[in-house]
Write an enzyme that holds these catalytic residues in place. Structure first.
Site, PDB file in Angstrom:
ATOM      1  N   GLY A   5     -13.748   7.344 -48.469  1.00  0.00           N
ATOM      2  CA  GLY A   5     -12.414   7.389 -47.858  1.00  0.00           C
ATOM      3  C   GLY A   5     -12.423   6.833 -46.444  1.00  0.00           C
ATOM      4  O   GLY A   5     -11.560   6.037 -46.065  1.00  0.00           O
ATOM      5  N   LYS A   6     -13.430   7.240 -45.660  1.00  0.00           N
ATOM      6  CA  LYS A   6     -13.572   6.740 -44.286  1.00  0.00           C
ATOM      7  C   LYS A   6     -13.801   5.230 -44.290  1.00  0.00           C
ATOM      8  O   LYS A   6     -13.235   4.507 -43.480  1.00  0.00           O
ATOM      9  CB  LYS A   6     -14.773   7.401 -43.597  1.00  0.00           C
ATOM     10  CG  LYS A   6     -14.463   8.702 -42.916  1.00  0.00           C
ATOM     11  CD  LYS A   6     -15.680   9.166 -42.131  1.00  0.00           C
ATOM     12  CE  LYS A   6     -15.496  10.593 -41.679  1.00  0.00           C
ATOM     13  NZ  LYS A   6     -16.617  11.077 -40.885  1.00  0.00           N
TER      14      LYS A   6
ATOM     15  N   ASP B 197     -17.082  10.383 -36.146  1.00  0.00           N
ATOM     16  CA  ASP B 197     -17.198  11.802 -36.478  1.00  0.00           C
ATOM     17  C   ASP B 197     -15.823  12.388 -36.280  1.00  0.00           C
ATOM     18  O   ASP B 197     -15.178  12.164 -35.255  1.00  0.00           O
ATOM     19  CB  ASP B 197     -18.237  12.551 -35.639  1.00  0.00           C
ATOM     20  CG  ASP B 197     -18.650  13.852 -36.343  1.00  0.00           C
ATOM     21  OD1 ASP B 197     -18.998  13.792 -37.534  1.00  0.00           O
ATOM     22  OD2 ASP B 197     -18.592  14.921 -35.720  1.00  0.00           O
TER      23      ASP B 197
ATOM     24  N   PHE C  11      -7.825  11.734 -48.477  1.00  0.00           N
ATOM     25  CA  PHE C  11      -9.020  12.473 -48.892  1.00  0.00           C
ATOM     26  C   PHE C  11      -9.191  13.662 -47.956  1.00  0.00           C
ATOM     27  O   PHE C  11      -8.429  13.832 -47.006  1.00  0.00           O
ATOM     28  CB  PHE C  11     -10.261  11.555 -48.868  1.00  0.00           C
ATOM     29  CG  PHE C  11     -10.598  11.016 -47.497  1.00  0.00           C
ATOM     30  CD1 PHE C  11     -11.571  11.615 -46.712  1.00  0.00           C
ATOM     31  CD2 PHE C  11      -9.929   9.906 -46.985  1.00  0.00           C
ATOM     32  CE1 PHE C  11     -11.872  11.126 -45.447  1.00  0.00           C
ATOM     33  CE2 PHE C  11     -10.229   9.406 -45.719  1.00  0.00           C
ATOM     34  CZ  PHE C  11     -11.206  10.024 -44.955  1.00  0.00           C
ATOM     35  N   GLY C  12     -10.178  14.495 -48.230  1.00  0.00           N
ATOM     36  CA  GLY C  12     -10.459  15.640 -47.351  1.00  0.00           C
ATOM     37  C   GLY C  12      -9.286  16.600 -47.256  1.00  0.00           C
ATOM     38  O   GLY C  12      -8.724  17.041 -48.265  1.00  0.00           O
TER      39      GLY C  12
ATOM     40  N   LYS D 243      -0.568   5.574 -42.901  1.00  0.00           N
ATOM     41  CA  LYS D 243      -1.622   6.464 -42.388  1.00  0.00           C
ATOM     42  C   LYS D 243      -2.580   5.663 -41.493  1.00  0.00           C
ATOM     43  O   LYS D 243      -2.987   6.136 -40.433  1.00  0.00           O
ATOM     44  CB  LYS D 243      -2.393   7.124 -43.543  1.00  0.00           C
ATOM     45  CG  LYS D 243      -3.407   8.135 -43.026  1.00  0.00           C
ATOM     46  CD  LYS D 243      -4.310   8.676 -44.102  1.00  0.00           C
ATOM     47  CE  LYS D 243      -5.358   9.588 -43.481  1.00  0.00           C
ATOM     48  NZ  LYS D 243      -6.463   9.899 -44.385  1.00  0.00           N
TER      49      LYS D 243
ATOM     50  N   ARG E 200      -7.958   8.541 -36.832  1.00  0.00           N
ATOM     51  CA  ARG E 200      -8.965   7.477 -36.989  1.00  0.00           C
ATOM     52  C   ARG E 200      -8.373   6.132 -36.596  1.00  0.00           C
ATOM     53  O   ARG E 200      -9.013   5.327 -35.918  1.00  0.00           O
ATOM     54  CB  ARG E 200      -9.467   7.466 -38.432  1.00  0.00           C
ATOM     55  CG  ARG E 200     -10.624   6.513 -38.670  1.00  0.00           C
ATOM     56  CD  ARG E 200     -11.307   6.765 -40.009  1.00  0.00           C
ATOM     57  NE  ARG E 200     -11.933   8.082 -40.004  1.00  0.00           N
ATOM     58  CZ  ARG E 200     -11.523   9.100 -40.760  1.00  0.00           C
ATOM     59  NH1 ARG E 200     -10.518   8.957 -41.593  1.00  0.00           N
ATOM     60  NH2 ARG E 200     -12.121  10.270 -40.671  1.00  0.00           N
TER      61      ARG E 200
ATOM     62  N   ASN F 268     -19.052   8.008 -46.664  1.00  0.00           N
ATOM     63  CA  ASN F 268     -17.792   8.594 -47.127  1.00  0.00           C
ATOM     64  C   ASN F 268     -16.844   7.459 -47.519  1.00  0.00           C
ATOM     65  O   ASN F 268     -16.396   6.692 -46.667  1.00  0.00           O
ATOM     66  CB  ASN F 268     -17.206   9.444 -45.988  1.00  0.00           C
ATOM     67  CG  ASN F 268     -15.871  10.074 -46.338  1.00  0.00           C
ATOM     68  OD1 ASN F 268     -15.007   9.450 -46.944  1.00  0.00           O
ATOM     69  ND2 ASN F 268     -15.692  11.311 -45.921  1.00  0.00           N
TER      70      ASN F 268
END
Length: 196
Positions: free
Chosen positions: A13-14, A70, A155-156, A178, A184, A11
């Site tokens: 973005g992650k 996760d 994202f998401g 962020k 996260r 991913n």
């Protein structure tokens, strides 16, 4: 020399967010896709189980230490859904737009005060595939689900997640901000302290 760690995610973005928080002097993150490691089926019943599955798979196929995340969003009015199914809420191959659309539709009749939600993140660090004591760190970010998509960053579910402390959606936050306050970021900050 920086320690090489495989990042068990494809991913983008992650990857960006994790790389922004990790100490680059000490750790060199390599995305599993760079090592031709594919995705593993997330068959766990919890964020913890899925993070462990991903970390173990990446460690097994890379021979390196592994870092896995996760995460997902939990909406109170939906009894905690989408939860661990956040990335595939609208179906196995669903994109963020479809997931957001499904969430808005599910909350159509839900009034403002009952739209409370939170992002959860579990980060797992595994020294090697047989690591009997992986490090687990968790972060939670409280907010509300908006009625419309707002903002272009992130994202998401970021455009739907209202951050009360900042009076805007997560997708309206400056990326650096962020990466300081998100679920996260919280989990990664705990991990960096644990590793040092």
């Amino acid at each position: 020399m920086a320690q090489k760690i495989v990042l068990a995610s494809n991913n983008a973005g992650k990857l960006r967010e994790i790389q922004a928080v990790v100490d680059k002097q000490r750790y060199h993150l390599i995305a599993q896709s760079e090592l031709q490691i594919g995705e593993v089926a997330e068959t766990g019943a919890t964020f913890v189980e899925n993070a462990l599955i991903k970390a173990r798979y990446a460690a097994l196929h890379s021979g390196l230490s592994a870092l896995a995340d996760d995460s997902g969003i939990e909406v109170d009015a939906l009894q905690g859904a989408p939860g661990i199914y956040s990335a595939r809420y609208a179906g196995e191959q669903a994109c963020a737009a479809a997931n957001n659309e499904k969430l808005l539709s599910a909350l159509q009749e839900v009034p403002e005060p009952k739209r409370t939600a939170r992002f959860h993140c579990v980060i797992v660090y595994m020294r090697h595939v047989q690591d009997p004591m992986p490090i687990l760190c968790q972060g939670t970010w409280e907010g509300r689900i908006l009625h419309d998509l707002t903002g272009d960053n992130g994202f998401g579910y970021d455009p739907l997640f209202y951050v009360p402390t900042h009076g805007c959606s997560s997708a309206q936050l400056d990326p650096a901000e962020k990466n300081r306050i998100s679920h996260r970021a919280q989990a990664l900050q705990k991990l960096m302290r644990a590793l040092s």
